[in-house]
Design an enzyme around this catalytic site. Sequence first.
Site, mmCIF file in Angstrom:
data_model
loop_
_atom_site.group_PDB
_atom_site.id
_atom_site.type_symbol
_atom_site.label_atom_id
_atom_site.label_comp_id
_atom_site.label_asym_id
_atom_site.label_seq_id
_atom_site.Cartn_x
_atom_site.Cartn_y
_atom_site.Cartn_z
ATOM 1 N N LYS A 160 37.728 5.248 -17.960
ATOM 2 C CA LYS A 160 39.105 4.747 -17.973
ATOM 3 C C LYS A 160 39.344 3.964 -16.688
ATOM 4 O O LYS A 160 39.451 4.525 -15.606
ATOM 5 C CB LYS A 160 40.134 5.875 -18.071
ATOM 6 C CG LYS A 160 41.524 5.327 -18.480
ATOM 7 C CD LYS A 160 42.670 6.106 -17.908
ATOM 8 C CE LYS A 160 43.091 5.720 -16.534
ATOM 9 N NZ LYS A 160 43.755 4.383 -16.419
ATOM 10 N N GLU A 233 37.383 12.191 -5.391
ATOM 11 C CA GLU A 233 37.445 11.410 -4.158
ATOM 12 C C GLU A 233 38.880 10.949 -4.005
ATOM 13 O O GLU A 233 39.352 10.087 -4.743
ATOM 14 C CB GLU A 233 36.476 10.221 -4.247
ATOM 15 C CG GLU A 233 35.950 9.788 -2.880
ATOM 16 C CD GLU A 233 36.724 8.640 -2.280
ATOM 17 O OE1 GLU A 233 37.909 8.861 -1.941
ATOM 18 O OE2 GLU A 233 36.159 7.551 -2.158
ATOM 19 N N CYS A 267 39.514 3.606 0.886
ATOM 20 C CA CYS A 267 39.675 5.034 1.175
ATOM 21 C C CYS A 267 39.008 5.423 2.481
ATOM 22 O O CYS A 267 39.518 6.258 3.222
ATOM 23 C CB CYS A 267 39.089 5.873 0.037
ATOM 24 S SG CYS A 267 39.886 5.618 -1.562
ATOM 25 N N GLU A 366 48.297 8.206 4.379
ATOM 26 C CA GLU A 366 47.354 7.123 4.129
ATOM 27 C C GLU A 366 48.112 5.790 4.126
ATOM 28 O O GLU A 366 49.117 5.626 3.442
ATOM 29 C CB GLU A 366 46.669 7.347 2.783
ATOM 30 C CG GLU A 366 45.292 6.768 2.713
ATOM 31 C CD GLU A 366 44.543 7.154 1.452
ATOM 32 O OE1 GLU A 366 43.364 6.776 1.355
ATOM 33 O OE2 GLU A 366 45.124 7.795 0.565
#
Length: 521
Positions: A160, A233, A267, A366
């Site tokens: 997906k 992750e 990331c 983040e």
Amino acid sequence: MGTLDSFNPATGEMLGTVQTADPGDVQAAVDAVAAVQPFWGELTPADRGRYLRRAAEILAGDLEEVARLVTSEQGKPITEAHTMEVVPTIEALRWLADEGPEILAERQVKMGGLFLGKRAVHSFEPLGVIGVIAPWNYPWSIPFGEVAIALMAGNGVVLKPSELTPLIGDRIRQSFVKAGVPEGLVTVLQGAGDVGRALVESSVRKVFFTGSVATGYAVGAACAARMKGAVLELGGKDPAIVCADADIGNAVDGIAWAGFANSGQTCSGVERVYVVADVADRFLAGITAAAERLAVGDPQDWTTAIGPMVSGEQAAIVTDLVDDAIASGAERVCGGPVEVPGSPGSHIAPTVLRGVTHEMRIMREEIFGPVLPVVVVADEDEAVRLANDSEFGLGASVWTRDRAKGERMSRVLEAGMVWINDHAYSHAAIQCAWGGIKDSGLGRSHSEFGLLECAEVKTRTWNPARSRDFWWHPYDETLGRAVRASAGLLYGGDEPRVKVLRDGGGSLLRAGARTIRGGGR
């Protein structure tokens, strides 16, 4: 079933339309892959490797086409589309084809002691069907690598893609179809979070998910409730520590790349810099000059270093964090939102902040944008303490000329990966494990560990039919004494062994006779 439009984040033009899956049809799609997978799983790893090697050859020929697609749909500069996305997956396919058969080969288990004479092997069998839920920031290299590893281990895959990069997701499937893998072995389901949720709740045996912490926790909980695995992750807040003895020019260049590449939407990008006071002025001057040199513009231009943010929403998140830091006392040295002529996309020039503290949101959350907050520290010990003061633990880097010091610091940094005088590059090296600790995730992708994530480990043993284990029934005093004597002989020192032979030798002989079929009956 509906449709999903794909747009170029730099120009706003529509690139194409795909059909979306209905969540209620996801299980049927998984079942269809499951019907094809047994044939693939029965091939030897070497045979599966031949298909992956063929996929590498075809992808090398399609390199420019795929790189242009990545740039058009995700906004990554064309140079980065080559270096960070497509070329590493060609290398990954070749490595899997070359090394996968040996990694997945049966392994003899060393037996001895009480089990002398027995034989055992560990074998690695396919799980069945694996679900891959991909992110938008590396829409080619992350899912492609996970699909390739799953296939090498003998599994089928349901992918997906992100709803922001659907065309790239389907192009991944086409790459394996072109290589001749069985029709239906790799299926792509397009859609939003409800499709991903249905995939997690389906009968796939494992889920590889890359995305937000909150969604990752939900994915992990849903998998655990169904007794299946998940590799998660979930992002990072990577620190870079610049030591007093660092090569400042090298540190500036490396940290500028790791912080600003992909417009900071990485990331494992550097999001916190801790620089020792002795070299802080030199580093700040260097990183500011490096940031100001980077060209912001059309990602299809080979000279562009910073493309558009993937969406206006993502740009707003980054801008809000920077504005909050400035309101709390930080100083913007350079960078910020900029207009690019002819582009309606959202652009942010590489931004350097100083005067930040750990109380600011920008040091806790983040950023996912081209922003480098710089903190001046007294020494390396303070830098390590602050680097570890985070809920994330994906990667970290140490910049020093002293390898021994770098190694010492790497052992105490709380991260799944630590690079010395570099940062994040090993995501492109599939032979290196990838994954984090704390809120950065669970499990590992890439490397032999990623391959074993996609396999069921089975223990198979063999024992000669003419013998029986001495610990089988019937139980009696002879057996008990023999077990005690065996422990003394196998694990005791020299003096206990002499005593064992004197006091329990007879019991050992009698118990030994019982291991011969029929003996002692």
